[in-house]
Design an enzyme around this catalytic site. Structure first.
Site, PDB file in Angstrom:
ATOM      1  CD1 TRP A 151      31.796 -40.575 -23.821  1.00  0.00           C
ATOM      2  CD2 TRP A 151      31.912 -43.280 -24.214  1.00  0.00           C
ATOM      3  NE1 TRP A 151      32.820 -41.373 -23.228  1.00  0.00           N
ATOM      4  CE2 TRP A 151      32.624 -42.796 -23.142  1.00  0.00           C
ATOM      5  CE3 TRP A 151      31.334 -44.532 -24.002  1.00  0.00           C
ATOM      6  CZ2 TRP A 151      33.225 -43.733 -22.624  1.00  0.00           C
ATOM      7  CZ3 TRP A 151      31.951 -45.294 -23.655  1.00  0.00           C
ATOM      8  CH2 TRP A 151      33.612 -44.879 -22.848  1.00  0.00           C
ATOM      9  CD1 TRP A 155      29.487 -37.167 -27.669  1.00  0.00           C
ATOM     10  CD2 TRP A 155      29.795 -34.633 -29.018  1.00  0.00           C
ATOM     11  NE1 TRP A 155      30.904 -35.917 -26.921  1.00  0.00           N
ATOM     12  CE2 TRP A 155      31.391 -35.218 -28.683  1.00  0.00           C
ATOM     13  CE3 TRP A 155      29.595 -33.707 -29.105  1.00  0.00           C
ATOM     14  CZ2 TRP A 155      32.305 -34.093 -28.769  1.00  0.00           C
ATOM     15  CZ3 TRP A 155      30.743 -32.577 -29.835  1.00  0.00           C
ATOM     16  CH2 TRP A 155      31.845 -33.240 -29.509  1.00  0.00           C
ATOM     17  CD  GLN A 180      30.771 -36.869 -23.859  1.00  0.00           C
ATOM     18  OE1 GLN A 180      29.466 -37.024 -24.388  1.00  0.00           O
ATOM     19  NE2 GLN A 180      31.930 -37.457 -24.362  1.00  0.00           N
ATOM     20  CG  ASP A 200      38.395 -36.757 -23.816  1.00  0.00           C
ATOM     21  OD1 ASP A 200      37.240 -36.164 -23.979  1.00  0.00           O
ATOM     22  OD2 ASP A 200      38.206 -37.825 -23.426  1.00  0.00           O
ATOM     23  NE  ARG A 244      43.396 -42.226 -25.299  1.00  0.00           N
ATOM     24  CZ  ARG A 244      41.087 -42.320 -25.690  1.00  0.00           C
ATOM     25  NH1 ARG A 244      40.919 -42.744 -26.568  1.00  0.00           N
ATOM     26  NH2 ARG A 244      41.134 -42.345 -24.835  1.00  0.00           N
ATOM     27  CE1 TYR A 288      40.401 -39.682 -27.903  1.00  0.00           C
ATOM     28  CE2 TYR A 288      41.585 -38.071 -26.575  1.00  0.00           C
ATOM     29  CZ  TYR A 288      40.439 -39.103 -27.237  1.00  0.00           C
ATOM     30  OH  TYR A 288      39.313 -39.597 -25.698  1.00  0.00           O
ATOM     31  CD  GLU A 348      38.445 -42.138 -30.881  1.00  0.00           C
ATOM     32  OE1 GLU A 348      39.672 -42.769 -30.843  1.00  0.00           O
ATOM     33  OE2 GLU A 348      38.012 -42.105 -29.280  1.00  0.00           O
TER      34      GLU A 348
HETATM   35  C1  2M8 Z   1      36.425 -39.329 -25.988  1.00  0.00           C
HETATM   36  O1  2M8 Z   1      36.250 -39.370 -24.496  1.00  0.00           O
HETATM   37  C2  2M8 Z   1      36.690 -40.459 -23.327  1.00  0.00           C
HETATM   38  C3  2M8 Z   1      36.615 -39.792 -22.618  1.00  0.00           C
HETATM   39  O2  2M8 Z   1      34.755 -39.230 -22.274  1.00  0.00           O
HETATM   40  C4  2M8 Z   1      37.846 -40.934 -23.160  1.00  0.00           C
HETATM   41  O3  2M8 Z   1      38.862 -40.640 -24.243  1.00  0.00           O
HETATM   42  O4  2M8 Z   1      38.047 -41.929 -22.294  1.00  0.00           O
HETATM   43  C5  2M8 Z   1      35.801 -37.872 -26.221  1.00  0.00           C
HETATM   44  O5  2M8 Z   1      36.552 -37.709 -27.834  1.00  0.00           O
HETATM   45  C6  2M8 Z   1      34.615 -37.866 -26.226  1.00  0.00           C
HETATM   46  O6  2M8 Z   1      34.086 -36.660 -27.368  1.00  0.00           O
HETATM   47  C7  2M8 Z   1      33.573 -39.296 -26.720  1.00  0.00           C
HETATM   48  O7  2M8 Z   1      32.305 -38.734 -26.462  1.00  0.00           O
HETATM   49  C8  2M8 Z   1      34.215 -40.467 -25.850  1.00  0.00           C
HETATM   50  C9  2M8 Z   1      33.728 -42.286 -26.620  1.00  0.00           C
HETATM   51  O8  2M8 Z   1      33.895 -42.229 -28.259  1.00  0.00           O
HETATM   52  O9  2M8 Z   1      36.068 -40.756 -26.337  1.00  0.00           O
END
Ligand code: 2M8
Length: 424
Positions: free
Chosen positions: A39, A41, A110, A167, A200, A352, A396
């Site tokens: 991913w 960022w 992102q 998200d 979630r 989340y 997380e």
């Molecule tokens: C979360 O996003 C992903 C989609 O990109 C997901 O939920 O499937 C978010 O917290 C995002 O900011 C983060 O980069 C990603 C991976 O940690 O998870």
């Protein structure tokens, strides 16, 4: 989770273990099983963490991030590992895009924190120009992509909630409600096999996330069309501030490399973004998330407001107002910055991006405070990052009231930012 991170105790050992355990051999998976790809960022934050363990590996992380840049110059939100099977939606949803290195990539982006992380890394662990320059040029192309394809009213438009990185933040509820949901039978969610569904996004959100991707495909993934006429178009002050800071940081790195042309262009972009956001800032330092379809502003308060602190040239009164928001105000928590304030529509303490505290938002806000000269407030947030690690470990996200762990475990950016802070 016990141990005193100040003393280099258990938390730091665990953080190092988490980063090493999530190493995919050059990039870092955000969390085992739950997020098995690279991913955007996440990777930038991980580079900082790696530098406390292995400087070479830290730079490799950034090199692999920019290696996935696509032909348009965008660096996607995900570069996929085609062999990973535990995440959905996979590469088949994104129109067959690939990065320069041949990996399948998504067709959205992102928050562009990479240039800021690059600048910090180059300051603490400098590398020779021949190594840094290719990364600078790739990030410059990505910033140009934002400035030429995504700018509306002087700010970058977000065309999918996933682009914000936050998200399911309540800011997106109304803009997303206009998207006709896809059939539930199309969903093959894997996330709830790893994390309690109450923590979630809801099924109703996923049905719209996917419907929106299908609408983007129908528009031929044309970025100007999506930015000017797409079904979901939002201005996010947090995202604008991140991009303005990134341009400013990249200008600094390029200038030190002697690349005056890149430096001047990045500095001009940073100024333009900053003045667009400043023009709509209130006395309280908040510009608000704006739904471009209706022109309406989200009435609540959340991470977007905290991240505004990163804006270069933020007027001092606004900077202090944001400091008051995160320390003692509506976004205050003993473990960091709340993603959403209690009084906002859609707040949910365990769900989340609708209330919990995230280490990256706390850390970025602390960076902004420090850069605005508000060092006492920055120190408070840095301390809260350590408290996060003590109550939630490498989770997380954490509950904003009692700090208990939520979401995925062994989460890379939580570990990485703790290591970076301890190493400084
Ligand atoms: C979360 O996003 C992903 C989609 O990109 C997901 O939920 O499937 C978010 O917290 C995002 O900011 C983060 O980069 C990603 C991976 O940690 O998870």
């Amino acid at each position: 989770m016990r141990g005193d991170p100040h003393a280099g105790g258990v938390a730091l050992d665990v953080a190092a273990e988490v980063l090493r355990g999530n190493d995919a051999g050059g990039y870092t998976r955000p969390s085992p099983g739950l997020y098995p790809h690279q991913w955007n960022w996440d990777s930038a934050f991980c580079a900082l963490g790696w530098s406390a363990l292995d400087v070479e590996r830290a730079w490799r992380e950034l090199e692999l991030l920019v290696a996935a840049q696509d032909a348009e110059g965008m660096i996607a939100h995900i570069a996929f590992d085609p062999a990973a099977r535990t995440y959905w939606p996979g590469p088949e949803w994104w129109g067959g895009r690939t990065g320069r290195d041949g990996r399948p990539v998504s067709a959205i982006t992102q928050p562009p924190v990479a240039a800021t992380c690059l600048a910090l890394l180059q300051e603490r662990h400098p590398q020779p120009p021949e190594r840094v320059r290719p990364i600078v040029l790739a990030l410059h192309r990505w910033h140009r992509w934002f400035m030429t394809r995504r700018l509306v009213a002087g700010e970058p438009v977000i065309v999918h909630p996933w682009e914000s990185g936050r998200d399911n933040a309540p800011e997106w509820d109304v803009p997303l409600s206009r998207v006709t949901p896809c059939d539930e039978a199309l969903l093959q969610r894997r996330d709830t096999g790893f994390v309690d569904a109450a923590q979630r996004p809801a099924t109703r959100d996923y049905r719209r996330y996917l419907a929106l991707v299908a609408l983007m495909a129908d528009a031929g993934w044309d970025q100007r069309t999506l930015a000017e006429r797409g079904a979901f178009r939002v201005l996010d002050p947090g995202f604008t501030a991140v991009l303005a800071a990134a341009c400013d940081d990249l200008a600094g790195v390029a200038a030190r490399l002697g690349d005056a042309e890149v430096a001047d262009e990045e500095a001009a972009w940073s100024d333009a973004l900053a003045s667009a956001l400043r023009a709509r800032l209130g006395e309280d330092g908040r510009a608000g998330v704006v739904d471009l379809v209706t022109g309406e502003r989200f009435p609540g308060c959340g991470a977007a407001d905290a991240l505004t602190e990163l804006l270069p040239g933020l007027p001092s009164r606004a900077a202090s107002a944001v400091a008051d928001l995160v320390v003692g105000g509506a976004l205050d928590s003993a473990v960091g910055v709340r993603s959403t304030s209690v009084g906002s529509p859609g707040f949910d303490a365990v769900n989340y991006w609708r209330g919990p505290v995230w280490a990256n938002v706390t850390w970025l806000t602390a960076l902004g405070l420090e850069r605005r000269g508000l060092t006492a407030a920055a120190a408070v947030l840095r301390d809260r990052l350590r408290t996060f690690a003590q109550t939630a470990g490498m989770a997380e996200y954490a509950h904003p009231d009692d700090g208990r762990p939520l979401g995925g475990r062994d989460f890379s950016w939580t570990a990485a930012l703790l290591l970076w802070e301890r190493d400084g």
